[in-house]
Design an enzyme around this catalytic site. Structure first.
Site, PDB file in Angstrom:
ATOM      1  NE  ARG A 339      -3.784  -2.277   2.287  1.00 13.47           N
ATOM      2  CZ  ARG A 339      -4.832  -2.536   3.064  1.00 13.47           C
ATOM      3  NH1 ARG A 339      -4.574  -1.970   4.372  1.00 13.47           N
ATOM      4  NH2 ARG A 339      -5.519  -3.473   2.824  1.00 13.47           N
ATOM      5  CG  HIS A 410      -6.907   1.966   5.446  1.00 12.57           C
ATOM      6  ND1 HIS A 410      -8.265   1.779   5.551  1.00 12.57           N
ATOM      7  CD2 HIS A 410      -6.514   0.652   5.349  1.00 12.57           C
ATOM      8  CE1 HIS A 410      -8.595   0.591   5.201  1.00 12.57           C
ATOM      9  NE2 HIS A 410      -7.532  -0.035   5.521  1.00 12.57           N
ATOM     10  NE  ARG A 444      -3.332  -2.828   8.606  1.00 17.85           N
ATOM     11  CZ  ARG A 444      -4.390  -3.096   7.730  1.00 17.85           C
ATOM     12  NH1 ARG A 444      -4.258  -4.437   7.024  1.00 17.85           N
ATOM     13  NH2 ARG A 444      -4.882  -2.215   7.126  1.00 17.85           N
TER      14      ARG A 444
END
Lengths: 649, 224, 251
Positions: A339, A410, A444
């Site tokens: 990401r 996020h 993550r």
């Protein structure tokens, strides 16, 4: 700076640490469990699974949530899936590979032993959830189906339509409900934790606000577990739910728990772009879309200009004029890079002027190739509900025109510092799930948050907390009349009175929006030393504005939503400063933390392992006006060789 | 007892009595059709169903079904209104897919009961009840002269119209009631729901048309 | 681009469960079409706060249609005019200039009003606690693939499991019945082999709890199904009926 940080990592080779730990830890016998109370704050995947497991083991558990039901916790919104090293697809997956991918995905800033344990228990999670009746997707033969996700070359993600988080949470919620029905867990809904009570250096209870009556109430226990999620809403606009907040974590921080790696904030690449200043939140489009969607911007600046002016649409740009920049830059992983990499690449293109919507802050996620390859029906079957959602929000059909996406806040990898036992720097205080810092390093991977939440709640904390509680069996239950409780409650009451009495002119949301703007601009995706310093100065102004201009209508008695939001905003401002301090300290780029001064010629993140190979632990200094003090937990890698992340080949 | 103290149990009672009543209607309708072909045959049936022990037992059973169905209807409605709470919505909209009949079953049922009262007064009181009390000439005709009573009743245009209104209400009541009973008894799923609805519509129409046909034919006969 | 609209908003205000409620009327000007319904209420609340008044209280959280927290009865429909969407997913472009939009709370004895548009749905939790689970301990299970579940069964269970527990079914039902919710939960678990051993017990326990909490009797109007934001089917209710009757006949 001389503090020695003991992360209590067990001895032995990495694959044996957890087994060794479990074999040698202290346990509490059943008769004693009944005499021990545990407070669990939060009912998301981590909180609900922990409360259910602890209740089932025989402890007396008090479980709190701010929503009207445990099932509403924001874990529910996770769409894509949950990782596990089952290797059902026979594609070469293993515990080690999941461990390796997670450490690498985290840009070598996670604690090795914790991640290995996470990978180890990942398989148990799937077994547990299936047994609970979680309706995972299946093949026609009746076996479980998998799909692939960013940052991995194997298919290890289990999913339940586009609602994996919901189904897993409902599984944990039903396990919790069973314990509530059995009387082992007492549930408090519409309660918000306001402070933690420390007696003789140990966490012994909380002060919670009943959000319906507005009254403060005291709760005592032998240990306190916080599972209150991340701090993404510091940025006002994020994919987090409206009620997500960091107040419980900040309460712990203010009472002395260290806060680790706050600068590691994950920016998710596939969100619906911001459309107006009245917007209250950003909607995530699942990462699973990147399995079949291709990300691009125009090759020519004039096409981008036309798109921004609205004179052209995405489908008007011919194939040869499209720049599939992720496939171009990262041939091995293509659209499935992690990401942080995908987000930065989007920002890079938009900063160069290639953005594709009216604000110039969007890129295309295109399904035309997938539709012609698989047919509209298959695409609709896979992503239909997401496409419908997109169309409802934007009034554009992704079947006809490419989706527009842009990165948005996020998830937060940073959190309360915990040791291997998930215990914070305050004895008897544990942090699990997104709320702690331990497993994701600086970034993550997709489908790992659900895994971590459930791992902590079902399989880690129920063991490690016993190691602490075994010494507590002789400690009788505490009375909430103790002066420590009275003192903590009074402090909270004073804070509420203070906020109510500011009587300025500005609403909570208007100040929060300003905070969000400063955070996104100066402490967002691309950070610089100068920007961070400016940001910190602006945050001081916002705090001042908050202290003088805030207006809360109504009274402190009864339900007062604005008051509750104000209490949270107070903590968001502190949190914002903490993120900025950490970002300023970390003179390197890694994962979700990108300092523009530290990048390679190709624009990739440049880590500095020599100087920053540590967990940054921040300690509160007694006042929001004082800068926090930094301690370092050095990272020790035994199993993995630290190297530069490479998603190119 | 689960048939009274659980919501599904109460609904099962409604369904079972409802289905039994539908069967009765089917039989009654078939019997009426006989009158279209032969007055004598019809009267023979009437005589057969006079004040015999088996007819009386059946009548009592039937009455019990009616009473239970109606009592449960009121009971359920009272409970349901209580469950709705004290405040009513200011704006109401009926979603597509929701039949009008389904939300007005009690009102429709009441019309059916009123019609039933009329019907009992017109026919049953004069025919079976007359025999029971031993006064076979109560309505001016012999108690077993069903044919004569049909002629007599439908010579009155007011009664004729009232019967048609009654039958219309019955139709609405049945179209929902029939498939709803299947749903309550658990014999339903996503495929069968449309089948059942189709079956209930056809079946209700057949029954109601059968009754209406007799009324219309005899009304016309009287006109000529 | 979306046009801006102006409209009249009638909002239910009520101070507490026992207090008398009333409608407040507001004139909303120039609201962009790409504003979500809840963001429109945010705008209203900002205006109220600016005027020193108390904002309208309503439940909301994730704002992406999955948490089940939002709960408004808009112009006669739970979750407003769209099908298969929650209130938070309704955008103002669905309304017209000059409309009168009436916003009410869920109205049902099972869901008492807490304040304004916020209601207490804890009854659903209580129903879940009565039997909405499979009794399996942490750490006990066998390998996930040891239980083979045919895809159609898994898919059907998934459809039932997509219920978000928002309460729209009760709000829509003229009988205040919670059958769609209870049946969705019972169906999900009773369909799966893991849930079979407790299937009949579960149906009885959850239904008994629902009855006890004062929800109404289902009369199959199908309003619940029509208004359900996740399109949960009433075939689940038939399944619950079946399992319940089976259980009772066995007793």
């Amino acid at each position: 700076m001389t503090k020695i940080i003991d992360s209590k990592i067990p001895e032995g080779p990495i694959a044996e640490k957890w087994t060794n730990y479990k074999a040698h830890q202290k346990l509490v016998n059943p008769a004693n469990k009944r005499r021990l109370d545990i407070i669990v704050v939060g009912t998301g995947l981590a909180g609900a699974s922990a409360a259910a497991s602890l209740g089932e083991m025989g402890f007396r558990v008090f479980n709190f949530c701010i929503q009207d039901s445990p099932r509403r916790a924001h874990s529910i919104a996770a769409q894509g899936g949950i990782n596990a090293a089952k290797n059902y697809q026979n594609d070469g997956d293993s515990v080690y590979r999941l461990f390796y991918d997670t450490v690498k995905g985290g840009d070598y800033r996670a604690r090795e032993a914790n991640v290995y344990r996470l990978a180890e228990v990942s398989n148990n999670i799937i077994d547990q959830c299936v047994a609970q009746g979680v309706p995972f997707a299946r093949e026609y033969g009746g076996t479980l189906a998998n799909r692939s996700f960013g940052g991995a070359q194997v298919s290890r993600t289990f999913y339940a339509k586009g609602q994996t988080g919901q189904q897993l949470l409902l599984g944990a919620y039903s396990a919790l409900s069973r314990q509530v029905g059995a009387g082992t867990v007492k549930l408090y809904t519409r309660y918000e934790m306001e402070d933690i009570v420390i007696i003789d250096g140990r966490a012994r209870g909380i002060i919670a606000k009943n959000l319906v009556t507005g009254k403060l109430e005291r709760f005592a226990a032998h240990a306190v577990v916080i599972a209150t999620g991340g701090y993404g809403n510091t940025y006002f606009l994020s994919t987090n739910a409206m009620a997500c907040n960091c107040s419980a974590a900040m309460a712990c921080y203010r009472k002395g728990a260290w806060f680790a790696n706050p600068a590691y904030v994950q920016i998710h690449p596939t969100c619906i772009p911001v459309h107006g200043d009245k917007q209250s939140k950003l909607t995530l489009m699942s990462e699973s879309l990147r399995n079949d969607g291709r990300i691009w911007v125009p090759k020519k600046l004039e096409d981008a200009k036309a798109l921004q002016a609205g004179t052209k649409q995405g489908r008007d740009i011919p194939e040869e004029d499209r720049d599939y920049y992720l496939e171009r830059r990262y041939p091995a992983f293509g659209n499935l890079v992690p990401r942080d990499v995908a987000s930065r690449a989007a920002k890079e293109r938009c900063d160069k002027g290639y953005g594709v919507n009216n604000t110039g802050l969007a890129v295309f996620l295109d399904f035309s190739e997938a539709i012609s390859r698989l047919g509209k029906d298959v695409v609709a079957q896979r992503y239909g509900n997401l496409f419908d959602m997109y169309e409802e929000i934007t009034d554009v059909s992704p079947y006809e025109n490419p989706m527009m996406i842009y990165p948005a806040i996020h998830y937060t990898m940073g959190g309360i510092w915990v040791d291997y036992e998930l215990q914070t720097s305050i004895k008897g205080l544990f942090a699990i799930g997104e709320c702690n810092f331990s497993d994701h390093g600086a970034n993550r991977l997709g489908a790992s948050a659900l895994m971590q939440g459930l791992a902590d709640g079902y399989f880690v904390l129920p063991y490690t907390i016993q190691n602490y509680l075994a010494d507590q069996i002789t400690v009788p239950r505490f009375s909430t009349d103790l002066p420590e409780f009275a003192e903590a409650e009074k402090a909270v009451q004073d804070k509420i009175d203070h906020l109510m009495n500011i009587k300025g002119k500005k609403s909570v949301d208007s100040i929060h929006k300003e905070l969000g703007r400063v955070m996104w601009e100066y402490v967002g995706m691309g950070r610089t030393e100068e920007g961070l310093k400016t940001g910190l100065a602006k945050l001081k102004d916002i705090r001042k504005e908050f202290e003088t201009e805030l207006f809360i209508p109504g009274s402190k008695e009864g339900m007062n939503v604005e008051l509750d939001k104000a209490i949270r905003l107070n903590d968001f401002i502190t949190m914002g400063e903490l993120i900025a301090y950490d970002a300023l300290n970390r003179n390197e780029s890694c994962g979700g933390h990108f300092r523009e001064e530290y990048q390679t010629e190709e624009g990739e993140a440049k880590r500095d392992d020599e100087n920053y190979f540590y967990v940054a632990c921040w300690e509160y200094q007694g006042s929001d006006d004082k800068a926090p003090v930094l301690y370092k937990e050095p990272l020790v890698y035994e199993a993995i060789k630290v190297q530069t992340r490479n998603y190119k080949s | 007892m689960w048939l009274s103290n659980s919501s599904i149990g109460r609904k099962v009672v409604m369904s079972v009595t409802g289905v039994a009543l539908v069967l009765f209607l089917t039989f009654h309708m078939a019997m009426n059709l006989v009158a279209l072909f032969s007055g004598e045959a019809y009267n023979a049936v009437c005589e057969f169903l006079g004040a015999n022990w088996y007819a009386l037992v059946a009548t009592v059973g039937l009455a019990a079904l009616f009473v239970i169905h109606i009592l449960y209807a009121f009971w359920l409605t009272i409970q349901n209104r209580a469950a709705r709470g004290n405040e009513r919505y200011a704006v109401n909209a009926r979603p597509k897919n929701v039949e009008w009949a389904s939300q007005n079953m009690l009102a429709l049922g009441l019309i059916v009961v009123l019609g039933l009262g009329l019907h009992l007064a017109n026919f049953w009181y004069k025919m079976q009840f007359a025999e029971i009390v031993g006064n076979p000439m109560m309505g001016g005709l012999h108690a077993a002269d069903g044919y004569g009573y049909i002629m007599q009743t439908f010579s009155n245009p007011v009664l004729f119209v009232l019967y048609l209104v009654w039958l219309a209400a019955l139709w609405f009541h049945l179209t929902h009631g029939f498939w709803s009973a299947m749903q309550t008894l658990g014999w339903n799923n996503t495929i069968w729901i449309n089948r059942w609805k189709c079956i209930s519509n056809i079946y209700s129409t057949v029954i109601v048309l059968g009754f209406a046909l007799v009324a219309i034919v005899f009304f016309c006969k009287n006109l000529c | 681009m979306d046009k801006n609209i102006s409209f009249t908003l009638k909002v239910w205000r009520q101070n507490g469960p026992k207090e008398k409620g009333h409608f407040d009327t507001f004139q909303m000007e120039d609201i962009p079409g790409d504003t979500s319904f809840l963001e429109m209420l945010d705008i209203l609340n900002e205006q109220l706060i600016e005027a020193g008044k108390e904002p309208v209280v309503f439940d909301h959280d994730c704002r992406e249609g999955i948490c089940g927290m939002c709960s408004l009865y808009i112009n006669g429909h739970p979750h407003g005019p769209a099908t298969g969407a929650t209130t938070c997913q309704i955008y103002m472009r669905r309304f017209n200039d000059g409309d009168v939009i009436t916003v009410e709370p869920w109205r049902s004895a099972g869901f008492p009003v807490i304040k304004d548009l916020m209601v207490d749905r804890s009854a659903y939790d209580k129903i879940m606690q009565a039997g909405g689970f499979i009794s399996v301990g942490t750490g006990a299970p066998q390998d996930a693939n040891a239980i083979l579940i045919p895809k159609p069964i898994a898919d059907e269970a998934m459809d039932a499991a997509s219920c978000i527990g928002c309460g729209a079914c009760v709000a829509a039902c003229k009988n205040g019945s919670a059958m769609l919710f209870v049946s969705a939960k019972v169906s999900q678990l009773n369909l799966l082999p893991q849930g079979k051993p407790e299937a009949l017990r579960r149906a009885k326990a959850m239904l008994a709890k629902m009855d006890e909490l004062g929800f109404g009797n289902c009369t199959n109007t199908r309003a619940c199904e029509a208004e359900c934001p996740k399109c949960v089917s009433i075939s689940n209710i038939a399944r619950l009926n079946r399992d319940f009757i089976k259980a009772k006949l066995k007793d």
